[in-house]
Design an enzyme around this catalytic site. Structure first.
Site, PDB file in Angstrom:
ATOM      1  N   ARG A 119      58.178  74.174 -16.626  1.00 29.77           N
ATOM      2  CA  ARG A 119      58.517  73.534 -14.777  1.00 29.77           C
ATOM      3  C   ARG A 119      60.533  72.776 -15.437  1.00 29.77           C
ATOM      4  O   ARG A 119      61.273  73.287 -14.326  1.00 29.77           O
ATOM      5  CB  ARG A 119      58.527  71.558 -15.261  1.00 29.77           C
ATOM      6  N   TYR A 120      60.686  72.471 -16.787  1.00 28.32           N
ATOM      7  CA  TYR A 120      62.110  72.431 -16.527  1.00 28.32           C
ATOM      8  C   TYR A 120      63.122  73.636 -17.285  1.00 28.32           C
ATOM      9  O   TYR A 120      61.915  74.371 -17.994  1.00 28.32           O
ATOM     10  CB  TYR A 120      62.226  71.378 -17.896  1.00 28.32           C
ATOM     11  N   CYS A 139      44.225  58.420 -16.334  1.00 26.45           N
ATOM     12  CA  CYS A 139      45.013  59.462 -16.419  1.00 26.45           C
ATOM     13  C   CYS A 139      45.396  60.653 -15.499  1.00 26.45           C
ATOM     14  O   CYS A 139      44.365  60.522 -14.463  1.00 26.45           O
ATOM     15  CB  CYS A 139      43.592  60.599 -17.345  1.00 26.45           C
ATOM     16  N   ASP A 300      50.888  58.152 -11.246  1.00 25.05           N
ATOM     17  CA  ASP A 300      50.974  59.381 -10.472  1.00 25.05           C
ATOM     18  C   ASP A 300      49.965  59.163  -9.194  1.00 25.05           C
ATOM     19  O   ASP A 300      48.630  59.009  -9.730  1.00 25.05           O
ATOM     20  CB  ASP A 300      50.514  60.420 -10.774  1.00 25.05           C
TER      21      ASP A 300
END
Ligand SMILES: *Cc1c(COP(=O)(O)O)cnc(C)c1O
Ligand code: SF4
Length: 431
Positions: A119-120, A139, A300
Site C-alpha cells: 500500500r505504501y 479483529c 474499522d
C-alpha cells in the site's frame, strides 16, 4: 510466575500443573473453542436461547481463547469485563450495519501476490500466518483469520519473498497475519533469514498479540531467533491495562532485554477502553514495561464490529487527555485506516487556532492561548532536489526519493503540480 487468578483458575483443567500452564503448546491445545467448553471451564450456564444465538455467531466467526487469557476474566462481573468482551462471541457480531464492508481496507485490491499487501511506497504487509491463539472479537480480518482455506503454505510464502526481492523500493517488511508468533521457531527463523538476505530490506517488523494472550510463547528460544535477525521490531496489541499481568510483563521483559524495540497498537473499542482514564493507565503501564504506544486505531468498518465502534470524537477526547498531560512518548498516534485502502490517516485535536503573515496563534493542553512570532526575514531555500549543488551541502547518498507525493508534492519546488485532482472528476472529464 503466575498471578493469583491464574493459579486459582489452573485447577479447572485436570492436567493444569504449574509447568503445563506456562507451556505455550499446552495452552494452545487447551484453547476454549466452543461455548460448551467455556461453560464447563468457568462453571456457568447460558440459557438455551442464548446458546443458540452464540452458536450462530461461532459458526460465522470462530472462537478461540487461551486458558491464560480466559483466566483474566472477572466472572463476577463477566458481561462488563474487558477481557470477556474482547474474546467471547456476542450475538451482536451478526448485525450487519449500513456502513459495514467485507474488506474495508481493500487489502485484497492492493495485493500483488496472495499474502502481500503493498500500500505504501517503501513497506509491505506480509501475512505469514492465518491463525491466532485468541480470536479477537474486534479483529479487522475476522473474515479471513481462522479460515482453514487461507492458511499460507510454504509456496505462497516463497511467492511473497520473491515479490519483495523484485520490488527494490521496499525497505521495511511487516509480518502479520494471523499471528506470526504462532509459527514454529524454525519456520519463523527461515522467513527472517530469507528476508534478511535481501539487500534492500533494512528493517523487519512483527505484529503479534501473543504477549497479551499467550505470553508463554515468548520463550528464550524464540527470543534468540529474533535476536539473530536484528533489526526486528515487535508491535504488540494491548487494549486494556488488565491485560498487563505478571506473565505478560515477563514476556515483554524478555523481548526488551534482548534489545528488541517494542511498540503497541491498541484498538479503540466501545465498552472496553473508550475512556481517557483507562487509556492513560494503559499507556503508563506500557512504558513502564518498555513498550512505546505506537498507534490507537479507530475501529474499522469490517462486518461484525458495529457494536465495538465509537464516534471519532471519543478518540479525539482521549488524545486531548493525553497530549501535554503525560510524557510525550506515552502518547500513541490516533489513526483511521481509510476505508477503500487509503492507509492510516492521523487525527488530532486542533492546536492551531489562527494565523497571519507573521504570527501563529496556538493553544496548549491547559487552554492557554499563545502567539508564536514568525521570522521577519526568512529566505526560503529553493529545492529542485539537486542535493549536490544545494547550499545546505548535505551529502545525502540515499536521497533517493525523487518523486514527491500528495500534499508534499504541492509544497515542493521541484514539481509544477498546483492541485491534486481525483481520478473521477466530471468537470475535468468535460475538458
Ligand atoms: C499499517 C500498515 C503498514 C505499516 O504502516 P506504518 O504506518 O508504517 O506502521 C503497512 N502496510 C499496510 C497495508 C498497513 O495496513
Ligand atoms: S491477534 Fe490480530 S489477527 Fe488475530 S484475531 Fe486478534 S486482531 Fe485478529
Amino acid at each position: 510466575m503466575t498471578s493469583q487468578s491464574e493459579q486459582h483458575f489452573r485447577s479447572n483443567f485436570s492436567d493444569g500443573t504449574e509447568s503445563n500452564w506456562s507451556d505455550w503448546k499446552w495452552q494452545l491445545k487447551h484453547c476454549i473453542r466452543s461455548v460448551e467448553t467455556f461453560e464447563k471451564v468457568l462453571g456457568i450456564q447460558f440459557s438455551a436461547e442464548e446458546k443458540e444465538d452464540l452458536q450462530k455467531t461461532v459458526n460465522k466467526f470462530p472462537v478461540s481463547i487461551t486458558p491464560y487469557y480466559l483466566s483474566l476474566i472477572d466472572t463476577k462481573n463477566m458481561n462488563e469485563d474487558p477481557v470477556f468482551r474482547q474474546s467471547f462471541p456476542s450475538v451482536q457480531e451478526l448485525e450487519v450495519s449500513r456502513c459495514d464492508m467485507k474488506d474495508p481496507l481493500s487489502e485484497d485490491a492492493d495485493s500483488p501476490v496472495p499474502c502481500i499487501t503493498h500500500r505504501y511506497p517503501d513497506r509491505v504487509l506480509f501475512l505469514v500466518s492465518n491463525t491466532c491463539a485468541m480470536y479477537c472479537r474486534h479483529c479487522t480480518r475476522k473474515r479471513k483469520v481462522g479460515d482453514i482455506d487461507s492458511i499460507p503454505d510454504r509456496e505462497q510464502i516463497l511467492k511473497g519473498i520473491q515479490y519483495i526481492k523484485e520490488t527494490k523500493q521496499v525497505r521495511d517488511v511487516l509480518l502479520s497475519g494471523g499471528d506470526p508468533f504462532l509459527l514454529s521457531d524454525e519456520y519463523l527463523d527461515w522467513i527472517l533469514t530469507e528476508l534478511q538476505a535481501i539487500d534492500h530490506i533494512e528493517v523487519i517488523r512483527i505484529g503479534s498479540r501473543v504477549p497479551a494472550v499467550l505470553p508463554f510463547r515468548i520463550t528464550d528460544s524464540l527470543v534468540n531467533v529474533l535476536k539473530k535477525h536484528q533489526p526486528v521490531w515487535v508491535n504488540t496489541q494491548f487494549n486494556h491495562p488488565r491485560e498487563i499481568t505478571k506473565s505478560s510483563r515477563t514476556a515483554l521483559r524478555k523481548l526488551a532485554d534482548a534489545g528488541i524495540p517494542l511498540g503497541n497498537q491498541s484498538v479503540l473499542l466501545a465498552c472496553v477502553n473508550d475512556c481517557p482514564r483507562i487509556m492513560r493507565a494503559l499507556v503508563h503501564k506500557l512504558v513502564a514495561n518498555r513498550v512505546r504506544p505506537y498507534y490507537l486505531y479507530q475501529c474499522d468498518l469490517s462486518e461484525g464490529l458495529s457494536h465495538f465502534r465509537t464516534p471519532i470524537g471519543k478518540g479525539i477526547e482521549i488524545m486531548e487527555s493525553l497530549i501535554g498531560h503525560t510524557s510525550g512518548f506515552c502518547v500513541p498516534r490516533y489513526v483511521i485506516d481509510a476505508p477503500g485502502g487509503g492507509g492510516k490517516i492521523p487525527v488530532m485535536p486542533n492546536y492551531l487556532i489562527s494565523w497571519s503573515t507573521n504570527k501563529v496563534i496556538l493553544r496548549n493542553y491547559e487552554g492557554i492561548i499563545t502567539t508564536y512570532k514568525e521570522p521577519d526575514s526568512y529566505k526560503p531555500i529553493f529545492c529542485n532536489r539537486d542535493c549536490e549543488n544545494c547550499d545546505l551541502q548535505l551529502s545525502l547518498d540515499d536521497a533517493d526519493e525523487q518523486k514527491a507525493l500528495g500534499v508534499e508534492k504541492l509544497l515542493s519546488d521541484s514539481d509544477d503540480a498546483i492541485s491534486l485532482i481525483p481520478a473521477e472528476n466530471e468537470r475535468t472529464d468535460r475538458r
